[in-house]
Design a protein around this motif. Structure first.
Motif, short mmCIF file in Angstrom:
data_model
loop_
_atom_site.label_atom_id
_atom_site.label_comp_id
_atom_site.label_asym_id
_atom_site.label_seq_id
_atom_site.Cartn_x
_atom_site.Cartn_y
_atom_site.Cartn_z
N THR A 30 0.84 -1.20 0.00
CA THR A 30 0.00 0.00 0.00
C THR A 30 0.88 1.25 0.00
O THR A 30 2.08 1.19 0.26
N VAL A 31 0.24 2.37 -0.25
CA VAL A 31 0.92 3.66 -0.24
C VAL A 31 1.59 3.90 1.12
O VAL A 31 2.76 4.26 1.20
N ARG A 32 0.85 3.67 2.20
CA ARG A 32 1.38 3.89 3.54
C ARG A 32 2.55 2.93 3.82
O ARG A 32 3.57 3.33 4.37
N ASN A 51 1.02 9.12 10.26
CA ASN A 51 -0.12 10.05 10.19
C ASN A 51 -0.02 11.08 9.07
O ASN A 51 -0.96 11.85 8.87
N SER A 52 1.09 11.14 8.37
CA SER A 52 1.26 12.14 7.30
C SER A 52 0.29 11.88 6.16
O SER A 52 0.06 10.74 5.79
N ARG A 79 3.47 17.66 3.91
CA ARG A 79 3.59 18.33 5.20
C ARG A 79 2.23 18.87 5.60
O ARG A 79 1.41 19.16 4.75
N PRO A 80 1.99 19.04 6.89
CA PRO A 80 0.72 19.65 7.31
C PRO A 80 0.66 21.10 6.81
O PRO A 80 1.68 21.77 6.71
N LEU A 81 -0.54 21.56 6.51
CA LEU A 81 -0.72 22.93 6.06
C LEU A 81 -0.51 23.89 7.22
O LEU A 81 -0.99 23.65 8.33
N ILE A 82 0.19 24.98 6.95
CA ILE A 82 0.41 26.00 7.96
C ILE A 82 -0.78 26.96 7.98
O ILE A 82 -1.22 27.42 9.01
N ALA A 83 -1.33 27.23 6.80
CA ALA A 83 -2.48 28.12 6.68
C ALA A 83 -3.49 27.50 5.73
O ALA A 83 -3.12 26.82 4.78
N ASP A 84 -4.76 27.74 5.98
CA ASP A 84 -5.82 27.24 5.12
C ASP A 84 -5.81 28.04 3.81
O ASP A 84 -5.98 29.26 3.83
N PRO A 85 -5.60 27.38 2.67
CA PRO A 85 -5.52 28.10 1.39
C PRO A 85 -6.77 28.93 1.09
O PRO A 85 -6.68 30.02 0.53
#
Length: 106
Positions: A30-32, A51-52, A79-85
């Motif tokens: 699988t991808v994970r 969890n990424s 990577r987790p988003l720093i700001a909501d686009p």
């Protein structure tokens, strides 16, 4: 008899550092599983591959624990988003509208 294997790539990038790893994995991986098997966390401290969010060729995979990889695919670790686009666009539009209104007054 050995399981047939495929070759895939796993990539991760920060602003100042990128890494691409090619690896052979058994068909049915699988991808994970590929992300975990890549050993990418050894190159980036704090990287949480369990969890990424993950994608393939720029498209987010909704269920990376279920999606089976195919020969030649590139797994991307996001990577987790720093700001909501959406919020950033809304703020930029409001700023542009305000600038236009200020320009019309002069």
């Amino acid at each position: 008899m050995d399981k047939p294997s495929i070759v895939v790539e796993v990539v991760y990038a920060l602003a100042d550092k990128q890494k691409l790893l090619r690896l052979g994995v058994p068909y049915g991986t699988t991808v994970r599983q590929a992300a975990l098997q890549s050993g990418m966390q050894a190159h980036f401290s704090g990287l949480d591959l369990h969890n990424s969010p993950l994608g393939i060729f720029g498209k987010l995979v909704g269920k990376p624990d279920e999606r089976i990889l195919e020969e030649g695919e590139r797994v991307e670790i996001y990577r987790p988003l720093i700001a909501d686009p959406k919020e950033v666009r809304k703020q930029r539009a409001a700023k542009a509208a305000q600038a236009k209104a200020d320009g019309a007054e002069h």
